[in-house]
Design a protein around this motif. Structure first.
Motif, PDB file in Angstrom:
ATOM      1  N   LEU A 193      -9.465  16.977 -19.891  1.00 36.92           N
ATOM      2  CA  LEU A 193      -8.963  18.096 -19.084  1.00 36.92           C
ATOM      3  C   LEU A 193      -7.754  18.696 -19.793  1.00 36.92           C
ATOM      4  CD1 LEU A 193      -9.059  16.244 -15.628  1.00 36.92           C
ATOM      5  CD2 LEU A 193     -10.797  17.784 -16.585  1.00 36.92           C
ATOM      6  N   LYS A 194      -7.838  19.978 -20.142  1.00 34.60           N
ATOM      7  CA  LYS A 194      -6.722  20.608 -20.860  1.00 34.60           C
ATOM      8  C   LYS A 194      -5.422  20.534 -20.084  1.00 34.60           C
ATOM      9  CE  LYS A 194     -10.042  22.757 -20.634  1.00 34.60           C
ATOM     10  NZ  LYS A 194     -11.162  21.863 -21.005  1.00 34.60           N
ATOM     11  N   GLU A 195      -5.557  20.576 -18.728  1.00 41.20           N
ATOM     12  CA  GLU A 195      -4.357  20.537 -17.887  1.00 41.20           C
ATOM     13  C   GLU A 195      -3.923  19.101 -17.588  1.00 41.20           C
ATOM     14  OE1 GLU A 195      -7.491  21.209 -17.151  1.00 41.20           O
ATOM     15  OE2 GLU A 195      -7.885  21.321 -14.995  1.00 41.20           O
ATOM     16  N   GLY A 196      -4.638  18.118 -18.102  1.00 37.12           N
ATOM     17  CA  GLY A 196      -4.315  16.705 -17.868  1.00 37.12           C
ATOM     18  C   GLY A 196      -4.733  16.255 -16.483  1.00 37.12           C
ATOM     19  N   GLY A 197      -4.507  14.979 -16.199  1.00 35.40           N
ATOM     20  CA  GLY A 197      -4.822  14.431 -14.885  1.00 35.40           C
ATOM     21  C   GLY A 197      -6.170  13.729 -14.848  1.00 35.40           C
ATOM     22  N   ARG A 198      -6.502  13.260 -13.663  1.00 38.79           N
ATOM     23  CA  ARG A 198      -7.728  12.476 -13.445  1.00 38.79           C
ATOM     24  C   ARG A 198      -8.534  13.081 -12.306  1.00 38.79           C
ATOM     25  NH1 ARG A 198      -9.089   8.071  -9.834  1.00 38.79           N
ATOM     26  NH2 ARG A 198     -10.839   6.949 -10.747  1.00 38.79           N
ATOM     27  N   ILE A 199      -9.843  13.140 -12.498  1.00 39.26           N
ATOM     28  CA  ILE A 199     -10.760  13.550 -11.429  1.00 39.26           C
ATOM     29  C   ILE A 199     -11.593  12.339 -11.041  1.00 39.26           C
ATOM     30  CG2 ILE A 199     -12.788  14.962 -10.849  1.00 39.26           C
ATOM     31  CD1 ILE A 199     -11.782  17.030 -12.902  1.00 39.26           C
TER      32      ILE A 199
END
Ligand code: MD3
Ligand code: FE
Length: 207
Positions: A193-199
């Motif tokens: 994810l370019k914006e970072g974080g976890r889904i």
């Protein structure tokens, strides 16, 4: 004809089988693209707990039902808070369910959880669904999350494992009613994810 047999999991944690890297890089990219369309139609929001505090995880859903919470409590609702119907569950997501839960009914909810670095989810049980014999399937994408699972009562021993991008877990049998949560997210551990974080996606049979 015999039901297709799921391949052996890499790990079983608290009774729940985990397949590491079930989705390869191309399948992860395809799923993220499909989820961007879901979020465009049904934007992420921060549910409020019964006590009026915003959860750190942002959420949306696809399918007939979406998960919702406010001061009135937790429940499944048939429309996004904006009033639009939830978008359809993307086909690449349904394909994972058919492969790993071949005997189950079709899912009618895909809850989409988005964890910015720092977000977490406290230990809880998922028991707002009508039939606990139907499994829940979890798909992780993006940054690693530290998952914790215990037994069916609060306060027992727990086991933990990091869930990485492309890992898939099936909550079935006794693990379906186990207490579980996400203690923390390791920011910067994935470039998916370019914006970072976890889904995290959870596929559920609600009614
Ligand atoms: C065990 N999500 O959305 S996924 C949830 O990573 C939730 O976002 C976490 O707990 C996440 O409710 C954990 C693994 C998971 C999902 C559903 C379960 C574990 C479960 C339902 C019953 C038992
Ligand atoms: Fe849960």
């Amino acid at each position: 004809m015999r039901a297709p047999v799921s391949p052996e999991p890499d790990l079983v944690l608290g009774g729940a089988p985990i397949w590491r890297g079930w989705l390869g890089p191309a399948a992860q990219d395809e799923m993220v693209a499909a989820l961007r369309r879901v979020v465009a139609a049904a934007p992420l929001f921060s549910p409020e707990t019964r006590w009026g505090k915003a959860m750190s995880v942002r959420m949306t859903s696809a399918g007939r039902y979406g998960w919702y919470s406010d001061r009135k409590g937790y429940r499944y609702i048939e429309r996004h808070p904006s009033g639009v119907a939830w978008p359809a569950i993307p086909e690449p997501v349904l394909k994972v369910w058919r492969a790993l839960a071949p005997g189950a009914r079709a899912p009618d909810c895909c809850l989409v959880n988005f964890y910015a670095p720092g977000a977490k989810m406290g230990l809880h049980q998922d028991r707002d669904e009508a039939d606990f014999l139907q499994p829940v399937l979890s798909i992780s994408l993006g940054d690693d999350g530290l998952f914790r699972i215990g037994g069916q009562e609060r306060g027992g021993t727990t086991q933990s494992a990091w869930l990485g991008s492309g890992d898939v877990m099936l909550l079935t049998g006794p693990s379906r009613l186990a207490y579980h949560g996400i203690d923390r997210v390791r920011g910067g551990s994935s470039s998916l994810l370019k914006e970072g974080g976890r889904i995290n996606l959870t596929l559920r049979v609600v009614d």
